[in-house]
Motif scaffolding. Structure first.
Motif, PDB file in Angstrom:
ATOM      1  N   GLU A  52       0.879  -1.231   0.095  1.00 37.61           N
ATOM      2  CA  GLU A  52       0.083  -0.091  -0.027  1.00 37.61           C
ATOM      3  C   GLU A  52       0.858   1.228  -0.044  1.00 37.61           C
ATOM      4  OE1 GLU A  52      -3.509   1.983   2.592  1.00 37.61           O
ATOM      5  OE2 GLU A  52      -2.878  -0.042   3.053  1.00 37.61           O
ATOM      6  N   GLY A  53       0.558   2.210  -0.888  1.00 32.96           N
ATOM      7  CA  GLY A  53       1.102   3.446  -1.021  1.00 32.96           C
ATOM      8  C   GLY A  53       2.126   3.543  -1.952  1.00 32.96           C
ATOM      9  N   TYR A  54       2.302   2.133  -2.922  1.00 33.54           N
ATOM     10  CA  TYR A  54       3.087   2.046  -4.002  1.00 33.54           C
ATOM     11  C   TYR A  54       2.306   1.686  -4.978  1.00 33.54           C
ATOM     12  CZ  TYR A  54       7.043   3.123  -1.011  1.00 33.54           C
ATOM     13  OH  TYR A  54       7.897   3.724  -0.167  1.00 33.54           O
ATOM     14  N   TYR A  55       3.044   1.673  -6.358  1.00 32.60           N
ATOM     15  CA  TYR A  55       2.380   1.141  -7.553  1.00 32.60           C
ATOM     16  C   TYR A  55       3.345   0.606  -8.549  1.00 32.60           C
ATOM     17  CZ  TYR A  55       3.506   5.342 -10.242  1.00 32.60           C
ATOM     18  OH  TYR A  55       4.227   6.250 -10.931  1.00 32.60           O
ATOM     19  N   VAL A  56       2.933  -0.592  -9.247  1.00 37.48           N
ATOM     20  CA  VAL A  56       3.902  -0.828 -10.340  1.00 37.48           C
ATOM     21  C   VAL A  56       4.399   0.010 -11.535  1.00 37.48           C
ATOM     22  CG1 VAL A  56       4.296  -2.694 -11.862  1.00 37.48           C
ATOM     23  CG2 VAL A  56       2.884  -3.226  -9.925  1.00 37.48           C
ATOM     24  N   THR A  57       5.647   0.150 -11.572  1.00 35.27           N
ATOM     25  CA  THR A  57       6.079   1.158 -12.455  1.00 35.27           C
ATOM     26  C   THR A  57       6.823   0.449 -13.469  1.00 35.27           C
ATOM     27  OG1 THR A  57       8.005   1.819 -11.230  1.00 35.27           O
ATOM     28  CG2 THR A  57       5.964   3.369 -11.356  1.00 35.27           C
ATOM     29  N   ASP A  58       7.558  -0.884 -13.024  1.00 34.07           N
ATOM     30  CA  ASP A  58       8.526  -1.436 -13.870  1.00 34.07           C
ATOM     31  C   ASP A  58       8.042  -3.080 -13.396  1.00 34.07           C
ATOM     32  OD1 ASP A  58      10.093  -2.941 -15.637  1.00 34.07           O
ATOM     33  OD2 ASP A  58      11.819  -1.660 -15.016  1.00 34.07           O
ATOM     34  N   ALA A  59       7.108  -3.720 -14.302  1.00 30.61           N
ATOM     35  CA  ALA A  59       7.015  -5.290 -13.645  1.00 30.61           C
ATOM     36  C   ALA A  59       8.067  -6.184 -13.890  1.00 30.61           C
ATOM     37  CB  ALA A  59       5.499  -5.499 -14.638  1.00 30.61           C
ATOM     38  N   THR A  60       9.038  -5.868 -14.766  1.00 31.23           N
ATOM     39  CA  THR A  60       9.850  -6.786 -15.208  1.00 31.23           C
ATOM     40  C   THR A  60      11.517  -6.397 -14.041  1.00 31.23           C
ATOM     41  OG1 THR A  60      10.994  -5.326 -16.865  1.00 31.23           O
ATOM     42  CG2 THR A  60       9.236  -6.957 -17.509  1.00 31.23           C
ATOM     43  N   SER A  61      11.164  -5.426 -13.289  1.00 31.58           N
ATOM     44  CA  SER A  61      12.518  -4.938 -12.704  1.00 31.58           C
ATOM     45  C   SER A  61      12.645  -5.942 -11.377  1.00 31.58           C
ATOM     46  CB  SER A  61      12.406  -3.399 -12.361  1.00 31.58           C
ATOM     47  OG  SER A  61      13.283  -3.260 -11.236  1.00 31.58           O
TER      48      SER A  61
END
Length: 121
Positions: A52-61
């Protein structure tokens, strides 16, 4: 996902927060910072969800998968994009870009990122 004992005779499920996408290894891989797995035995980096408080920016990292929620939005975690607060809208091109609506009454905010009835854009 599992990992093998030192003598390679017993396989054990990866604990929560770890995954293993290959077989016959002696350790599981940790999820990237600010992410977790919902259960044990995860088999893929895709199983690592943002807190919570974060979101996916680079699913492959394997290191920087999740980014802090932008201003004027809330992030429930998982694999959900930021949800703008009332009066703001999320860019259709970049989940991390939250902009002020003109007029502010046009945007109701929330996860659907929609305009209020009678408005479009």
């Amino acid at each position: 996902g599992t990992y093998a004992s030192a003598d390679k005779t017993v396989c054990t499920s990866c604990e929560s927060g770890k995954y293993n996408d290959i077989t016959a290894v002696d350790a599981c891989k940790s999820c990237p910072v600010q992410s977790y797995t919902a259960s044990t035995g995860s088999t893929s980096l895709d199983d690592c969800l943002c807190v919570e408080g974060y979101y996916v920016t680079d699913a492959t990292s394997t290191s920087d998968k999740c980014t802090f929620c932008p201003d004027n939005a809330f992030c429930v975690g998982g694999d959900s994009p930021p949800a703008p607060v009332e009066g703001y809208i999320r860019s259709p091109y970049d989940d991390g870009t939250i902009t002020l609506c003109r007029p502010t009454i046009a945007c109701d905010g929330g996860s659907d990122n929609a305009c209020r009835d009678g408005y479009e854009g």
